[in-house]
Design an enzyme around this catalytic site. Structure first.
Site, PDB file in Angstrom:
ATOM      1  N   HIS A  39       0.830  -1.212   0.000  1.00  0.00           N
ATOM      2  CA  HIS A  39       0.000   0.000   0.000  1.00  0.00           C
ATOM      3  C   HIS A  39       0.868   1.267   0.000  1.00  0.00           C
ATOM      4  O   HIS A  39       0.491   2.299   0.543  1.00  0.00           O
ATOM      5  CB  HIS A  39      -0.999  -0.012   1.173  1.00  0.00           C
ATOM      6  CG  HIS A  39      -2.075  -1.050   0.993  1.00  0.00           C
ATOM      7  ND1 HIS A  39      -3.209  -0.811   0.259  1.00  0.00           N
ATOM      8  CD2 HIS A  39      -2.158  -2.336   1.399  1.00  0.00           C
ATOM      9  CE1 HIS A  39      -3.964  -1.919   0.245  1.00  0.00           C
ATOM     10  NE2 HIS A  39      -3.343  -2.855   0.920  1.00  0.00           N
ATOM     11  N   ASP A  41       2.520   1.975  -3.149  1.00  0.00           N
ATOM     12  CA  ASP A  41       2.689   2.395  -4.553  1.00  0.00           C
ATOM     13  C   ASP A  41       1.839   3.608  -4.918  1.00  0.00           C
ATOM     14  O   ASP A  41       2.306   4.527  -5.581  1.00  0.00           O
ATOM     15  CB  ASP A  41       2.498   1.225  -5.541  1.00  0.00           C
ATOM     16  CG  ASP A  41       1.141   0.559  -5.533  1.00  0.00           C
ATOM     17  OD1 ASP A  41       0.323   0.885  -4.647  1.00  0.00           O
ATOM     18  OD2 ASP A  41       0.893  -0.279  -6.420  1.00  0.00           O
ATOM     19  N   LEU A 138      -1.926 -12.216  -5.862  1.00  0.00           N
ATOM     20  CA  LEU A 138      -0.744 -12.514  -6.689  1.00  0.00           C
ATOM     21  C   LEU A 138      -0.866 -11.899  -8.082  1.00  0.00           C
ATOM     22  O   LEU A 138      -0.187 -12.307  -9.023  1.00  0.00           O
ATOM     23  CB  LEU A 138      -0.549 -14.035  -6.789  1.00  0.00           C
ATOM     24  CG  LEU A 138      -0.361 -14.775  -5.461  1.00  0.00           C
ATOM     25  CD1 LEU A 138      -0.222 -16.279  -5.687  1.00  0.00           C
ATOM     26  CD2 LEU A 138       0.861 -14.261  -4.700  1.00  0.00           C
ATOM     27  N   SER A 140      -3.279 -11.873 -10.491  1.00  0.00           N
ATOM     28  CA  SER A 140      -3.731 -12.687 -11.628  1.00  0.00           C
ATOM     29  C   SER A 140      -4.330 -11.804 -12.715  1.00  0.00           C
ATOM     30  O   SER A 140      -4.185 -12.092 -13.905  1.00  0.00           O
ATOM     31  CB  SER A 140      -4.747 -13.726 -11.172  1.00  0.00           C
ATOM     32  OG  SER A 140      -5.853 -13.100 -10.577  1.00  0.00           O
ATOM     33  N   SER A 141      -4.977 -10.706 -12.340  1.00  0.00           N
ATOM     34  CA  SER A 141      -5.596  -9.878 -13.381  1.00  0.00           C
ATOM     35  C   SER A 141      -4.545  -9.077 -14.151  1.00  0.00           C
ATOM     36  O   SER A 141      -4.636  -8.956 -15.370  1.00  0.00           O
ATOM     37  CB  SER A 141      -6.705  -8.977 -12.819  1.00  0.00           C
ATOM     38  OG  SER A 141      -6.173  -8.041 -11.936  1.00  0.00           O
ATOM     39  N   GLU A 173      -7.063  -0.925 -15.638  1.00  0.00           N
ATOM     40  CA  GLU A 173      -7.587  -1.386 -14.344  1.00  0.00           C
ATOM     41  C   GLU A 173      -8.366  -0.252 -13.648  1.00  0.00           C
ATOM     42  O   GLU A 173      -9.457  -0.461 -13.137  1.00  0.00           O
ATOM     43  CB  GLU A 173      -6.385  -1.817 -13.491  1.00  0.00           C
ATOM     44  CG  GLU A 173      -6.724  -2.497 -12.216  1.00  0.00           C
ATOM     45  CD  GLU A 173      -6.863  -4.016 -12.344  1.00  0.00           C
ATOM     46  OE1 GLU A 173      -6.253  -4.610 -13.261  1.00  0.00           O
ATOM     47  OE2 GLU A 173      -7.593  -4.593 -11.540  1.00  0.00           O
ATOM     48  N   ASP A 185       1.814  -3.828  -9.694  1.00  0.00           N
ATOM     49  CA  ASP A 185       1.576  -5.144 -10.306  1.00  0.00           C
ATOM     50  C   ASP A 185       1.931  -5.121 -11.791  1.00  0.00           C
ATOM     51  O   ASP A 185       2.558  -6.033 -12.320  1.00  0.00           O
ATOM     52  CB  ASP A 185       0.102  -5.549 -10.149  1.00  0.00           C
ATOM     53  CG  ASP A 185      -0.358  -5.477  -8.705  1.00  0.00           C
ATOM     54  OD1 ASP A 185       0.511  -5.394  -7.814  1.00  0.00           O
ATOM     55  OD2 ASP A 185      -1.573  -5.503  -8.465  1.00  0.00           O
TER      56      ASP A 185
HETATM   57  C1  GLA Z   1      -2.979  -4.314  -5.099  1.00  0.00           C
HETATM   58  C2  GLA Z   1      -2.797  -3.164  -6.086  1.00  0.00           C
HETATM   59  C3  GLA Z   1      -1.362  -2.648  -6.022  1.00  0.00           C
HETATM   60  C4  GLA Z   1      -0.933  -2.325  -4.598  1.00  0.00           C
HETATM   61  C5  GLA Z   1      -1.268  -3.488  -3.657  1.00  0.00           C
HETATM   62  C6  GLA Z   1      -1.023  -3.143  -2.215  1.00  0.00           C
HETATM   63  O1  GLA Z   1      -2.221  -5.404  -5.497  1.00  0.00           O
HETATM   64  O2  GLA Z   1      -3.099  -3.599  -7.386  1.00  0.00           O
HETATM   65  O3  GLA Z   1      -1.263  -1.508  -6.851  1.00  0.00           O
HETATM   66  O4  GLA Z   1      -1.505  -1.131  -4.153  1.00  0.00           O
HETATM   67  O5  GLA Z   1      -2.620  -3.895  -3.799  1.00  0.00           O
HETATM   68  O6  GLA Z   1       0.325  -2.931  -1.980  1.00  0.00           O
END
Ligand code: GLA
Length: 394
Positions: A39, A41, A138, A140-141, A173, A185
């Site tokens: 949390h 990013d 993880l 996946s999307s 997204e 991600d």
């Molecule tokens: C999800 C979001 C990421 C990040 C994490 C938490 O995976 O897609 O951008 O914020 O939660 O670190």
């Protein structure tokens, strides 16, 4: 995993059945596990994920028109759309966006690649399959989105710029699927380096491969619980962080330190204060973790993972009973140097750093302890840091 389950094999075989010929290309995009920096990013901060050996695969043959025909093998569902019809749609708050219509993901990708002076796309006939566990934290999307982007790159021959692609997939997204997620991600999925974790500065989007000690293994521990509608809680955390940044008079929490936060504590809602305390502490932990890894200090890295979990549990409040149970089970098992929840939270997976010599003992002890504590059967997988999305040799 047996060879028969390998999604790479499955898409190639299914392509021949479906379209009657060999696919011209095979593309792959990995899931990811975040080692530390949760949390952070969307607060312009630092993250340290690694791309997984679990991935989404597409076998494809380009078409000369704009039609995309896709068989989603894991769902046994077919979908067709024309890239010209993929227009912007704001699905924010749409309760069907997450589970409804898997085809929304490829359509979102087509929109994002074309948007704002983007690429001219041609379609493809393809088969998609993935072995990244779904809704488990993880990514996946993001793996599916990046695999579709890589398929378009093959059919449309545009220049593959990892940062630009990651940004576009994030917009897919955010604007189409409706979760205000950060860039982690998509960027590690695009720019991951085999054998390394990836430090990402989420402000300037620069990346640096960080070596992991050969003496340690990264183990992903799946609680076998799935997060529910995580979107609203996620978006709420994001607004609380933005409120904290405003109160601190900074552009993002990345720009604040502990002393600045303490100075405005009285003026802050206690909840917002705790959210900010997590983010500010977590950013520092990522930088400390990189230093520890680069110095070969795995035990120190493990302790930072432990501290990250406690902060996510108590200050950011995104853990769950199952996540706390599996983290406790991991920490009590032989050879564990540290463990924490990973990803957005509320369910899904944790991650542990384990001494390789103790790996077999760790795996059985942690699995057993988790089942004893929770009554659930967790799944443990030893993760290998892999490369980012792209064309695979077919
Ligand atoms: C999800 C979001 C990421 C990040 C994490 C938490 O995976 O897609 O951008 O914020 O939660 O670190």
């Amino acid at each position: 995993m047996s060879a028969g389950d390998d999604p790479r094999e499955r898409v190639a075989r299914a392509f021949e059945r479906e379209y009657g010929g060999r696919p011209e290309a095979l593309v792959r995009a990995p899931g990811r596990v975040n080692l530390i920096g949760e949390h952070t990013d969307y607060n312009d901060g630092f993250v340290l994920p690694m791309a997984l050996d679990r991935a989404a695969w597409i076998a494809l043959t380009p078409r000369s028109d704009g039609v995309v025909r896709l068989l989603a093998l894991d769902l046994s569902q077919r979908g067709v759309f024309d890239v010209a019809s993929a227009r912007r749609r704001d699905a924010r708050g749409d309760p069907h966006a997450e589970q409804g219509g898997w085809l929304e993901y490829p359509r979102a990708v087509a929109w994002a690649l074309q948007d704002g002076g983007g690429h001219t796309l041609r379609g493809f006939d393809g088969v998609l399959a993935s072995d990244v566990p779904r809704a488990a934290g993880l990514s996946s999307s993001a793996a599916v989105e990046l695999a579709v982007a890589a398929a378009f790159q093959v059919s449309s021959a545009f220049v593959w710029d990892e940062v630009d692609i990651a940004r576009r997939m994030q917009r897919a997204e955010n604007h189409w699927v409706g979760v205000a997620s950060g860039i982690m991600d998509q960027l590690v999925g695009a720019a991951g380096v085999a054998g390394y974790a990836l430090l990402i500065d989420c402000r300037d989007l620069s990346t640096r491969p960080v070596p992991l000690s050969a003496d340690c293994a990264v183990v992903v521990l799946d609680t076998a619980t799935r997060r529910g509608l995580v979107g609203s809680a996620y978006n709420e955390r994001r607004s609380q962080c933005e409120a904290a940044a405003r109160a601190l008079g900074v552009a993002a929490l990345r720009d604040a330190d502990g002393a600045a936060l303490e100075a405005v504590r009285e003026a802050l809602d206690p909840l917002v204060y705790r959210r900010a305390r997590h983010v500010i502490g977590e950013n520092q932990r990522v930088l400390d973790a990189v230093e520890a890894l680069e110095a070969g200090a795995s035990a120190a890295f493990g302790r930072l993972m432990d501290a990250s979990h406690e902060s996510l549990r108590h200050d950011f409040e995104v853990s769950s009973e199952a996540l706390d149970a599996i983290v406790a089970a991991a920490r009590a098992a032989p050879g564990c140097l540290g463990a924490r929840m990973t990803g957005a939270g509320f369910g899904g997976c944790a991650v542990a750093l384990v001494e390789r010599a103790a790996l077999p003992a760790f795996l059985s002890a942690a699995a057993e302890a988790y089942t004893r504590a929770s009554g659930r059967q967790g799944e443990l997988l030893v993760a290998t840091p892999s490369a980012g999305a792209g064309i695979a040799a077919s």
